[in-house]
Design a protein around this motif. Structure first.
Motif, PDB file in Angstrom:
ATOM      1  N   VAL A  11       3.998  16.471  -0.396  1.00 41.50           N
ATOM      2  CA  VAL A  11       3.159  15.601  -1.210  1.00 41.50           C
ATOM      3  C   VAL A  11       3.310  14.169  -0.701  1.00 41.50           C
ATOM      4  O   VAL A  11       4.431  13.661  -0.570  1.00 41.50           O
ATOM      5  N   ILE A  12       2.188  13.551  -0.380  1.00 41.30           N
ATOM      6  CA  ILE A  12       2.178  12.180   0.136  1.00 41.30           C
ATOM      7  C   ILE A  12       1.469  11.297  -0.878  1.00 41.30           C
ATOM      8  O   ILE A  12       0.307  11.534  -1.217  1.00 41.30           O
ATOM      9  N   ALA A  13       2.168  10.298  -1.372  1.00 45.76           N
ATOM     10  CA  ALA A  13       1.622   9.353  -2.345  1.00 45.76           C
ATOM     11  C   ALA A  13       1.271   8.055  -1.635  1.00 45.76           C
ATOM     12  O   ALA A  13       2.121   7.464  -0.968  1.00 45.76           O
ATOM     13  N   VAL A  14       0.017   7.640  -1.775  1.00 39.61           N
ATOM     14  CA  VAL A  14      -0.450   6.413  -1.129  1.00 39.61           C
ATOM     15  C   VAL A  14      -0.986   5.480  -2.216  1.00 39.61           C
ATOM     16  O   VAL A  14      -2.025   5.753  -2.807  1.00 39.61           O
ATOM     17  N   ASP A  15      -0.279   4.402  -2.468  1.00 33.64           N
ATOM     18  CA  ASP A  15      -0.676   3.442  -3.490  1.00 33.64           C
ATOM     19  C   ASP A  15      -1.038   2.104  -2.855  1.00 33.64           C
ATOM     20  O   ASP A  15      -0.668   1.820  -1.711  1.00 33.64           O
ATOM     21  N   GLY A  16      -1.728   1.272  -3.634  1.00 32.53           N
ATOM     22  CA  GLY A  16      -2.048  -0.063  -3.158  1.00 32.53           C
ATOM     23  C   GLY A  16      -3.231  -0.635  -3.907  1.00 32.53           C
ATOM     24  O   GLY A  16      -3.942   0.073  -4.624  1.00 32.53           O
ATOM     25  N   PRO A  17      -3.474  -1.919  -3.753  1.00 33.59           N
ATOM     26  CA  PRO A  17      -4.587  -2.579  -4.433  1.00 33.59           C
ATOM     27  C   PRO A  17      -5.927  -2.275  -3.778  1.00 33.59           C
ATOM     28  O   PRO A  17      -5.991  -1.645  -2.711  1.00 33.59           O
ATOM     29  N   ALA A  18      -6.992  -2.752  -4.392  1.00 33.02           N
ATOM     30  CA  ALA A  18      -8.347  -2.519  -3.897  1.00 33.02           C
ATOM     31  C   ALA A  18      -8.533  -3.080  -2.493  1.00 33.02           C
ATOM     32  O   ALA A  18      -8.048  -4.166  -2.178  1.00 33.02           O
ATOM     33  N   ALA A  19      -9.208  -2.313  -1.645  1.00 36.11           N
ATOM     34  CA  ALA A  19      -9.573  -2.721  -0.287  1.00 36.11           C
ATOM     35  C   ALA A  19      -8.375  -2.975   0.619  1.00 36.11           C
ATOM     36  O   ALA A  19      -8.490  -3.670   1.624  1.00 36.11           O
ATOM     37  N   SER A  20      -7.247  -2.381   0.298  1.00 35.18           N
ATOM     38  CA  SER A  20      -6.062  -2.536   1.148  1.00 35.18           C
ATOM     39  C   SER A  20      -6.107  -1.604   2.350  1.00 35.18           C
ATOM     40  O   SER A  20      -5.391  -1.799   3.333  1.00 35.18           O
ATOM     41  N   GLY A  21      -6.947  -0.565   2.255  1.00 36.54           N
ATOM     42  CA  GLY A  21      -7.012   0.435   3.314  1.00 36.54           C
ATOM     43  C   GLY A  21      -6.339   1.737   2.925  1.00 36.54           C
ATOM     44  O   GLY A  21      -6.266   2.660   3.737  1.00 36.54           O
ATOM     45  N   LYS A  22      -5.891   1.841   1.687  1.00 35.66           N
ATOM     46  CA  LYS A  22      -5.153   3.039   1.279  1.00 35.66           C
ATOM     47  C   LYS A  22      -6.001   4.308   1.340  1.00 35.66           C
ATOM     48  O   LYS A  22      -5.504   5.365   1.731  1.00 35.66           O
ATOM     49  N   GLY A  23      -7.290   4.195   0.977  1.00 38.97           N
ATOM     50  CA  GLY A  23      -8.148   5.366   1.014  1.00 38.97           C
ATOM     51  C   GLY A  23      -8.368   5.868   2.429  1.00 38.97           C
ATOM     52  O   GLY A  23      -8.299   7.078   2.691  1.00 38.97           O
TER      53      GLY A  23
END
Length: 218
Positions: A11-23
């Protein structure tokens, strides 16, 4: 980038604010490891879309609570969930405890798939999947993020100024970080990845390296 077989239950969790590139990075990780991917932000956008379509005040927590458990994910075309207005509305409903608690089960069910999964959002590593094997917190300066969002919106034919987008991003950052329920923050064991000065390929390579180090360490 060669695709690599994921170990059982990664399981890989990727968090961050809007437009950070996380998606973008979460999708790259999903493709690299052959894992299913969930953009959890779309769930909040669905609640916001349902609110707007029903004519509810986007700041009405009772209306949001009544919708969060009954909406069907398949009922929304993705193009209706994109754009500046719906992103701002989603940030408003995401601050409501009833909405967050109502969506937790959906997200955890997705993460519990036998082979594992990649999820991106704002509280994956802290609330949804605190036991995730690999956690990334993706960030970038507000100015860089605003420039990225401005380019994205322009590409879709939406009219917005850089200054307005930057103000929106700072407002969303303050709301997401300041909410009492599951505020936006890096998990204690997350690796911070600043993408401000990185190309997509460089950021993706860095993200894969982070996951590999976590896999080796475990």
């Amino acid at each position: 980038m060669s695709r690599e077989q994921a170990p059982a239950g990664l399981v890989i969790a990727v968090d961050g604010p809007a437009a950070s590139g996380k998606g973008t990075l979460a999708r790259r990780l999903s493709a690299h490891y052959g894992l299913p991917y969930l953009d959890t932000g779309l769930l909040y956008r669905m609640v916001a879309r349902a609110m707007l379509d029903a004519g509810h005040d986007i700041r009405d927590p009772d209306a949001a609570a009544s919708l969060v458990s009954i909406f069907e994910e398949s009922a929304f075309a993705e193009d209706t969930l994109r754009g500046r207005e719906i992103g701002e509305a989603a940030s408003v409903v995401a601050a409501m405890p009833a909405v967050r608690s109502g969506l937790i089960a959906r997200q955890r069910q997705f993460a519990a798939q036998a082979g594992g999964a990649v999820l991106d959002g704002r509280d994956i590593g802290t609330v949804i999947c605190p036991q995730a094997q690999a956690k990334l917190f993706v960030t970038a300066t507000p100015e860089v993020r605003a420039a990225r969002r401005h380019k994205e919106l322009a590409g879709r034919g939406e009219t917005a100024t850089f200054e307005g987008i930057l103000a929106d991003i700072r407002r969303r950052d303050a709301r997401d970080s300041g909410r009492s329920d599951a505020p936006l923050k890096a998990a204690d064991d997350a690796v911070i990845l600043d993408t401000s000065a990185l190309t997509v390929e460089e950021a993706a390579a860095a993200a894969i390296a982070i996951v590999e180090r976590r896999r080796t360490a475990r």
